[in-house]
Scaffold this motif. Structure first.
Motif, short mmCIF file in Angstrom:
data_model
loop_
_atom_site.label_atom_id
_atom_site.label_comp_id
_atom_site.label_asym_id
_atom_site.label_seq_id
_atom_site.Cartn_x
_atom_site.Cartn_y
_atom_site.Cartn_z
N HIS A 83 0.92 -1.14 -0.11
CA HIS A 83 0.18 0.02 0.17
C HIS A 83 0.92 1.39 -0.09
CE1 HIS A 83 -3.71 -2.17 0.80
NE2 HIS A 83 -3.09 -2.80 1.64
N ASP A 86 5.13 3.85 1.40
CA ASP A 86 5.04 3.72 2.78
C ASP A 86 4.60 2.22 3.45
OD1 ASP A 86 4.40 4.98 5.72
OD2 ASP A 86 2.22 4.14 5.13
N SER A 216 7.43 4.53 -5.16
CA SER A 216 6.25 4.91 -4.95
C SER A 216 5.52 5.10 -6.32
CB SER A 216 6.04 6.43 -4.66
OG SER A 216 5.07 7.08 -4.51
N GLY A 218 3.06 7.24 -6.51
CA GLY A 218 2.52 8.74 -6.07
C GLY A 218 3.13 9.76 -6.72
N MET A 223 -0.47 8.61 -9.30
CA MET A 223 -1.19 7.62 -8.89
C MET A 223 -1.30 7.89 -7.32
SD MET A 223 -0.50 4.81 -11.40
CE MET A 223 -0.65 3.44 -10.30
N ALA A 224 -1.19 9.07 -6.77
CA ALA A 224 -1.17 9.04 -5.33
C ALA A 224 -2.60 8.46 -4.61
CB ALA A 224 -0.72 10.53 -4.79
N GLY A 225 -3.44 8.64 -5.35
CA GLY A 225 -4.55 8.17 -4.69
C GLY A 225 -4.95 6.64 -4.85
N VAL A 226 -4.23 6.07 -5.69
CA VAL A 226 -4.42 4.63 -5.92
C VAL A 226 -3.84 3.83 -4.92
CG1 VAL A 226 -4.09 2.86 -7.71
CG2 VAL A 226 -4.67 5.13 -8.55
N ARG A 227 -2.70 4.45 -4.25
CA ARG A 227 -2.23 3.87 -2.95
C ARG A 227 -1.52 2.33 -3.68
NH1 ARG A 227 0.04 6.14 -0.47
NH2 ARG A 227 0.65 5.69 1.69
N GLY A 251 -4.88 -3.59 -3.45
CA GLY A 251 -6.22 -3.87 -3.66
C GLY A 251 -6.30 -4.28 -5.27
N ALA A 254 -6.11 -1.18 -7.55
CA ALA A 254 -4.80 -0.63 -7.58
C ALA A 254 -3.90 -1.27 -8.42
CB ALA A 254 -4.21 -0.64 -6.06
#
Lengths: 358, 358
Positions: A83, A86, A216, A218, A223-227, A251, A254
């Motif tokens: 995810h 991070d 990352s 992001g 794609m920061a919102g895709v995680r 997920g 993602a």
């Protein structure tokens, strides 16, 4: 009251009920997101193409592992999805850090290193950047000496680092990686800003089985919102990271978005080019005003407004979100802006020029 | 080689490079996903309506916390979002379990309880379901006696449980929750199948500050691919869960989809009604064939094909994915199917009827 683990006593996190939504009419240059409208269209197109089972099924990521390995230039067994980057960082702590271990990281750096250190009961060895004429400085020999002296379990080293933007050149970085290996430490090189900064230590994973690279989606990928992020490491480290992964690494949505976005690596690279051009334009214009700047290697930059600071902040207050100042001595007086396109930077530059010149 | 934490020595996870993709031409009733086409259209519509900043920004979840609290019937301070209900479960371990603590859970149950127990160095106290005429049985008094005797740090109790489908009635469940409180244990009641099973212990969080309820959006809400779940607990426990959360609890896309789906709770409930009707139809027709069944409380059911098993499995092999058998004595001989709509169950029922009757 049932007390959580004693290691958590000193951990505190923001109040989750406080709304910090940003005004959509302003420019969002405060969180190093990718605000390039062209790339955003590509991601939105990919999301629009997802088949319905993407939403209601649990993930199956083997195809993404194969495709990502081909793009990165490694084997699928060298990868662990998570995810966000991070998630990779946290997994390194979970896999390798026991209560009482030492963790070495620069200060300031990514906010979660000290949090995870506390959470897993590690003693932190923080190496502070010094203020210098060229911006924050942390000589590689200081890092190597600290590794030899402290013998940490994990060394965390974002390259470029954030919020400093500082870069460690390839040869010196490999010397640091080797030094970590000599004391039996895992070294985590966070390449969240790849390929804004094109150098990568990924080719070194074959020589250094204790090296983990975190990436990352992001920043460059928008794609920061895709995680979704990933680790690249030797197979033995990848197995350890998979041991501590959740039920599913990430997920289905993602996985599906990233798998399809890998077909659009050219669009990601074109976006990096546009944003880098915006960054250069902004920095050049700030320097033309006689302002001090830090170019750095990330998708962000620093400028010191000096005596004009109050006027400039007032002029920008209804136009753009950015980080006004830093408490850390090495960045004191600098403001930070995330890179955006030359077009979107235009009005910000104009406002700053107007304030500085009047 | 740098060894991971000693607690991980016994943890093993599946090979992530092995593709286990399912054939899209077959029915997917093996993972308790929500295969209702009507609800799937609603989720797809919500995804199609997402603004572009959903994809390129980091999450801001305060609005979702407020809206979810109103829907659940609690305060925002009682909630913690996570990457699926699995994320909630893991956070409970991370917040409360130290090496050497005891964790009590039924056997068999959700696959990650034993994995997280190993990962965090807990000693597992497993309470095995017994085989009985009515299916797997675990009398509440056995659970209460085990809590009093073992004094675990955490008690894990999915209700309904999976894969058994078993339910603990409300009064007995509250007695178990109270028993956990008496020994200073956290009790985690996993309500992943809510509202397929309508009873909930959420109203008890005000009386029992050591109770955590885990909820999924992967079953009733048809959002298994979106990967968002949540904990409901006393504020003191919610604060502890937030302490161990990652940088962000979940992604912007997940937050945005769930926030919008809460406006379609009626569509979720209508889907639960359709799937429950499918489940009843399937079970009734199996019983009409003289087969043994277990109704259970989840979005799945069990049927024992007995002497017809080989024939039935062969007849279904190109039509539907499901779980053919169980190693555990309490479910030996039963096959498990996830609930789907009466329409989608139709051809499956027909094939089974044909095989059993010939």
């Amino acid at each position: 009251m049932i007390h959580p683990r004693p290691q958590l006593a000193e951990v505190s996190r923001p109040d989750w009920t406080k709304d910090a939504s940003r005004n959509p009419a302003m420019l969002w240059l405060d969180k190093n997101e990718n605000t390039d409208p062209e790339l955003s269209k590509v991601v939105a197109g990919v999301v629009a193409s997802l088949p319905p089972e993407t939403f209601f099924t649990y993930p199956e990521a083997a195809r993404l592992y194969a495709k990502l390995a081909a793009w990165v230039g490694c084997l699928p067994h060298n990868l662990c999805l998570a995810h966000g980057s991070d998630g990779v960082i946290r997994s390194v702590f979970e896999a390798y850090v026991s209560v009482g271990d030492k963790v070495l990281h620069p200060v300031p750096t990514f906010a979660m290193y000290p949090v995870y250190s506390k959470m897993y009961g590690a003693r932190t060895v923080g190496l502070e950047y010094e203020a210098s004429d060229k911006g924050p400085a942390l000589p590689p020999e200081r890092i190597i000496a600290a590794i030899a002296k402290e013998r940490p379990r994990v060394v965390c080293l974002p390259n470029p680092d954030s919020p400093t933007g500082t870069i460690i050149p390839p040869d010196e970085l490999e010397a640091i990686i080797a030094a970590a290996g000599e004391v039996g430490a895992i070294i985590l090189v966070d390449e969240a800003y790849h390929p804004f900064h094109a150098d990568s230590v990924v080719p070194l994973i074959t020589r250094h089985p204790h090296l983990v690279v975190a990436r990352s989606t992001g920043k460059a990928w928008g794609m920061a919102g895709v995680r979704i992020g990933y680790a690249i490491a030797s197979e033995e480290v990848a197995i350890a990271l998979h041991k501590v992964r959740p039920m599913y690494e990430t997920g289905t949505m993602a996985v599906a978005v990233f798998e399809r976005m890998l077909d659009h690596a050219d669009a990601m690279e074109a976006s990096v080019t546009r944003l880098s051009a915006g960054k250069t334009l902004f920095l050049d214009r700030m320097e033309a005003l006689g302002l001090r700047t830090l170019r750095g290697g990330g998708n962000f930059l620093h400028v010191a407004f000096g005596a004009h600071a109050e006027k400039v902040h007032a002029a920008l207050s209804d136009l753009v979100y950015y980080r006004k100042d830093f408490a850390e001595p090495c960045l004191k007086g600098f403001s930070r802006f995330s890179a955006t396109t030359p077009e979107l930077f235009g009005p910000v530059i104009t406002r700053i020029e107007e304030s500085v010149r009047t």
